[in-house]
Design an enzyme around this catalytic site. Sequence first.
Site, short mmCIF file in Angstrom:
data_model
loop_
_atom_site.label_atom_id
_atom_site.label_comp_id
_atom_site.label_asym_id
_atom_site.label_seq_id
_atom_site.Cartn_x
_atom_site.Cartn_y
_atom_site.Cartn_z
N ARG A 184 1.25 -1.77 0.08
CA ARG A 184 0.43 -0.74 -0.55
C ARG A 184 1.27 0.49 -0.88
O ARG A 184 2.17 0.87 -0.13
CB ARG A 184 -0.71 -0.33 0.38
CG ARG A 184 -1.72 -1.45 0.62
CD ARG A 184 -2.81 -1.02 1.57
NE ARG A 184 -2.28 -0.80 2.92
CZ ARG A 184 -3.03 -0.43 3.96
NH1 ARG A 184 -4.32 -0.22 3.80
NH2 ARG A 184 -2.49 -0.27 5.14
N ASP B 116 1.15 4.71 -2.14
CA ASP B 116 0.29 5.89 -2.07
C ASP B 116 -0.02 6.44 -3.46
O ASP B 116 0.57 6.03 -4.46
CB ASP B 116 0.98 6.97 -1.24
CG ASP B 116 1.12 6.60 0.22
OD1 ASP B 116 0.25 5.86 0.72
OD2 ASP B 116 2.08 7.06 0.87
N TYR C 22 12.80 0.34 -2.12
CA TYR C 22 12.32 1.52 -2.84
C TYR C 22 13.49 2.29 -3.44
O TYR C 22 14.61 2.25 -2.91
CB TYR C 22 11.57 2.47 -1.91
CG TYR C 22 10.17 2.05 -1.54
CD1 TYR C 22 9.06 2.50 -2.26
CD2 TYR C 22 9.94 1.22 -0.44
CE1 TYR C 22 7.77 2.13 -1.90
CE2 TYR C 22 8.64 0.85 -0.07
CZ TYR C 22 7.57 1.31 -0.82
OH TYR C 22 6.31 0.95 -0.46
N ARG D 18 9.60 8.81 1.90
CA ARG D 18 9.51 10.21 1.46
C ARG D 18 9.89 11.19 2.57
O ARG D 18 10.45 12.25 2.30
CB ARG D 18 8.10 10.49 0.94
CG ARG D 18 7.80 9.75 -0.36
CD ARG D 18 6.31 9.73 -0.67
NE ARG D 18 5.76 11.07 -0.79
CZ ARG D 18 4.45 11.32 -0.82
NH1 ARG D 18 3.57 10.32 -0.72
NH2 ARG D 18 4.02 12.56 -0.93
#
Length: 264
Positions: free
Chosen positions: A53, A55, A113, A200
């Site tokens: 998932r 954000d 990522y 992040r």
Amino acid sequence: MGIEYDGSEFSGWQRLNKRGTPERRHEPTVQAAVEGALSFVAGGPVDVVCAGRTDAGVHASAQVVHFDGPAGREPRSWVLGASSRLPPSVCVRWCVPVTDDFHARFSARARRYRYSILNRPVRPALQRQYLSWERRALDAGAMHRAAQALVGEHDFSAFRTVHCQAPHPRRQLHEIRVIRDGEVVAVEVQANAFLHHMVRNIVGSLLLVGRGEHSESWVGELLAGRDRTVAGPTAPSAGLVFLGPRYPAQWGLPVEVELAEAAP
């Protein structure tokens, strides 16, 4: 199925409403859009399971989902039919049949990522939805060296949001690189799985090292201390792209989501 999307206009991947009910006002999700498109092609309800998932505001170049569809439809029909019913910010890139024991989430052995930062005095106009912005000069080399303390299996509590629902904070980080290409500093990271906001939060701490506010050893100290309150801030969502999960070659998926031989 491999899906590409611009997450700017979505409240994340996960559907916020029950299946078959209208989405919450002003809260569209990628999952709801994809399921709606596939259901149109299938002529009946289709539920999808994703690899990971994302954000609100986070993008994906190769999100992977699996679903059970009616027999007799070719992969090309799924790709073209679904894409024709999706908004411009979402497209289906490829579709392949898999055996019943494949699972988009549990069959994945890694996720990857990329976080991109425009490092110049003036904010971006072009590509602004895909870039974070840092006006102060960054030392990408120092950021890269500091990040190497995170490689391996560790307790990543220092980089975990308080809202994380994972049962434990241990993750195995396979690789992390910080590279500069002109005015853009990119952080690429691969792990077996990630905690909520983990990438992040790591980037937020590395930025403080890159600006010279902390030493290169500080990131390792944060990791050992396991205290989120003393780590850097959460970096904005706009710069983050989910490059996709990684699967063993046995599944016959496109090479972009295949686990490299050198990876754990």
